[in-house]
Enzyme design. Structure first.
Site, PDB file in Angstrom:
ATOM      1  CG  ASP A   1      54.098  52.111  51.515  1.00 32.94           C
ATOM      2  OD1 ASP A   1      53.115  52.338  50.537  1.00 32.94           O
ATOM      3  OD2 ASP A   1      54.005  51.885  52.636  1.00 32.94           O
ATOM      4  CG  HIS A   2      51.550  51.130  45.753  1.00 37.50           C
ATOM      5  ND1 HIS A   2      50.993  49.881  46.781  1.00 37.50           N
ATOM      6  CD2 HIS A   2      50.284  51.294  45.291  1.00 37.50           C
ATOM      7  CE1 HIS A   2      50.086  49.648  46.683  1.00 37.50           C
ATOM      8  NE2 HIS A   2      49.285  50.478  45.955  1.00 37.50           N
TER       9      HIS A   2
ATOM     10  CG  HIS B   1      49.958  50.532  51.685  1.00 33.39           C
ATOM     11  ND1 HIS B   1      51.068  50.599  51.116  1.00 33.39           N
ATOM     12  CD2 HIS B   1      49.304  49.548  51.065  1.00 33.39           C
ATOM     13  CE1 HIS B   1      51.351  49.640  50.270  1.00 33.39           C
ATOM     14  NE2 HIS B   1      50.148  48.853  50.486  1.00 33.39           N
TER      15      HIS B   1
HETATM   16  C1  BG6 Z   1      48.705  46.352  48.117  1.00 28.50           C
HETATM   17  C2  BG6 Z   1      48.262  45.251  48.830  1.00 28.50           C
HETATM   18  O1  BG6 Z   1      49.864  46.561  48.822  1.00 28.50           O
HETATM   19  O2  BG6 Z   1      47.847  47.268  47.951  1.00 28.50           O
HETATM   20  C3  BG6 Z   1      47.012  44.702  48.265  1.00 28.50           C
HETATM   21  O3  BG6 Z   1      48.941  44.015  49.115  1.00 28.50           O
HETATM   22  C4  BG6 Z   1      45.698  46.137  48.141  1.00 28.50           C
HETATM   23  O4  BG6 Z   1      46.224  43.742  49.168  1.00 28.50           O
HETATM   24  C5  BG6 Z   1      46.680  46.927  47.514  1.00 28.50           C
HETATM   25  O5  BG6 Z   1      44.885  45.628  47.311  1.00 28.50           O
HETATM   26  C6  BG6 Z   1      45.796  48.323  47.151  1.00 28.50           C
HETATM   27  O6  BG6 Z   1      46.494  49.208  46.479  1.00 28.50           O
HETATM   28  P1  BG6 Z   1      45.564  50.210  45.783  1.00 28.50           P
HETATM   29  O7  BG6 Z   1      46.644  51.330  45.313  1.00 28.50           O
HETATM   30  O8  BG6 Z   1      44.957  49.713  44.794  1.00 28.50           O
HETATM   31  O9  BG6 Z   1      44.752  51.137  46.714  1.00 28.50           O
END
Ligand code: BG6
Length: 494
Positions: free
Chosen positions: A181-182, A244
């Protein structure tokens, strides 16, 4: 801190994630000395490509997306030499035998003792098959460790996630699986723990006696871009909410772990997920969750199409591109404190922010001067600005007892600039070091799905309205009523 001694086998190496995130992350780790010379990367995908072509793509991806730029010199040659390409049909086990031989050759060349990290940047339908073929192809027979990194979406609902998990677990044990989950790799998400557990200021106040509500905003200016096909089936709740958003709620709400060790932290997060109040009926979903979809609008004077006009989106789609919800964590610490969460595409700014709104002082002794005291706020800025911001009340300088709110701010991103490691850098490094703290364990995933499934189910039965909001606005008005009925408001972001 150095992750060495491993081969990285990246499935989906010609895809967007590899190009935008994974290759740049590996290069940054290398430039920072977090990756020594004893590593190899095998890029794996279906299409044919020579090593030279693959390395040229690698170079381009780094020039475009990495915070370090490369020069085509000897140093680059030395780095690029660690990368090879293998064309593979993931359903054909013969190719996996060849992959094993190639991995073995590179392990000998770079002196790697058989440690293998398999990164599946693939559609989840392929996870099970690829895992099986890794085993049948002999890739798990080496003497070192074997780890599997998988990307979201991890299933579509609890049932499909269970099926997926069972397939993977036939081959890998839970402690070999690293579910990304980045958001958990983001500096300020990790910093929530430090803020809470390393400061005498906050922890005594971190409960329902002193906190009025918590707000989590994950807003994006982008639409669905070229991902309409995926997104139209997923929607904001599954794309951002299940993962997230709930992960951030757990970090805010969890009890202090007894030690900062992966399983202790994850145990505490699981307890929060278990304490989430499940909406008991479709009617409760309607009262507590607002869903929206963007219609035509404008952002920074640019005209924007409606969601239903986007590529690969059903022109009659009822998929939500926005949702806001009122969530309760039913335990001693949080009883009665609403957590308001919202996320959406095509909102006015790109930001991820957590606002902790404190309860007011028991008595406004400045009332006689017609002062209305503003609540104290703690704002954690996660993305793209990183930092902390506290709003407190002070006497306006030179006035006769006028009280005004002022901000005390720590802007981490202003100080460190673009040198903060990207989430993927940190997570790849963690996985290679065997640290699973910031990856989601199966029980977290399952509990998050069961919470989200109730909402999705109610929506499927059509019991909640879908509200349209113009692209470039802050979402449907109903999301504001969600707070207004409790006497609160969304605090402006940024
Ligand atoms: C991803 C989603 O997990 O997270 C995307 O699939 C979203 O839809 C993205 O745009 C947002 O990540 P960050 O790091 O740019 O806030």
């Amino acid at each position: 801190n150095i992750a060495t001694n491993a081969s990285f086998l990246i499935f989906g190496a010609t895809g967007d994630l590899a190009r935008r995130k994974l290759f740049p992350a590996i290069y940054s780790l290398y430039r920072e000395g977090k990756l020594a010379e004893d590593f190899a990367v095998i890029g794996i995908a279906r299409r044919n490509k020579t090593n030279e072509e693959f390395r040229a793509d690698l170079y381009e991806s780094i020039q475009e997306f990495c915070r370090y730029k490369a020069d085509l010199n000897d140093e680059w040659e030395r780095f690029a030499e660690h990368f090879e390409y293998k064309s593979l049909d993931s359903s054909n086990v013969l190719g996996f035998h060849e992959l094993k031989d190639l991995t073995h050759t590179l392990e000998q060349k770079f002196n790697i003792p058989g440690n293998r990290l398999f990164y599946l940047a693939l559609a989840p339908e392929l996870f099970g098959n690829v895992s099986q073929n890794l085993r049948s192809g002999g890739l798990l027979d080496s003497s070192g460790w074997h780890r599997l990194i998988i990307e979201k979406p991890f299933g579509y609902d609890l049932k499909s996630a269970e099926t997926l998990n069972a397939q993977i677990r036939e081959v890998f044990s839970e402690d070999e699986i690293y579910r990304i989950d980045h958001y958990l790799g983001k500096e300020m998400v990790q910093n929530i723990e430090a803020l809470r557990f390393a400061n005498a200021f906050f922890e005594p106040l971190w409960n329902n006696k002193h906190i009025a509500n918590i707000q989590v905003t994950l807003s994006e200016t982008v639409g669905v871009e070229e991902r309409g096909g995926y997104y139209d089936k997923s929607g904001a709740l599954r794309d951002m909410g299940q993962n997230h958003m709930l992960q951030m709620v757990t970090m805010i709400a969890m009890e202090p772990p007894s030690r900062m060790m992966p399983e202790d932290i994850r145990d505490e997060k699981v307890k929060v997920l278990r304490s989430l109040r499940a909406y008991a009926s479709p009617n409760e979903v309607r009262q507590n969750v607002v869903r929206g979809q963007y219609s035509e609008g404008a952002l920074k004077e640019k005209q924007l199409p409606a969601y239903r006009q986007e590529d690969s989106v059903n022109p009659a789609s009822t998929t939500e591109t926005y949702f806001a919800a009122k969530v309760f964590v039913d335990n001693f610490r949080w009883a009665g404190v609403p957590f308001y969460v919202r996320t959406g595409k095509r909102l006015p700014v790109k930001t991820t922010e957590i606002v902790v709104e404190f309860k007011n002082v028991p008595e406004n002794v400045y009332f006689a001067k017609k002062n209305v005291l503003q609540p104290n706020l703690l704002v954690i800025r996660v993305n793209p600005m990183e930092g902390i911001f506290i709003k407190i009340n002070t006497k306006k300088s030179g006035s006769e007892g006028t009280i005004i709110p002022i901000a005390m701010e720590f802007c981490q991103s202003c100080e460190i600039g673009h040198n903060t490691p990207e989430a993927y850098e940190r997570l790849i490094n963690d996985a290679a070091r065997g640290d699973s703290t910031y990856f989601t364990r199966w029980d977290e995933v399952a509990l998050a799905w069961s919470f989200v499934d109730r909402i999705a189910q109610a929506w499927m039965e059509g019991s909640s309205d879908l509200y349209h909001y113009p692209a470039g606005s802050w979402g449907p008005d109903q999301a504001h009523s969600l707070l207004a009925e409790d006497g609160f408001k969304w605090w402006p972001v940024n």
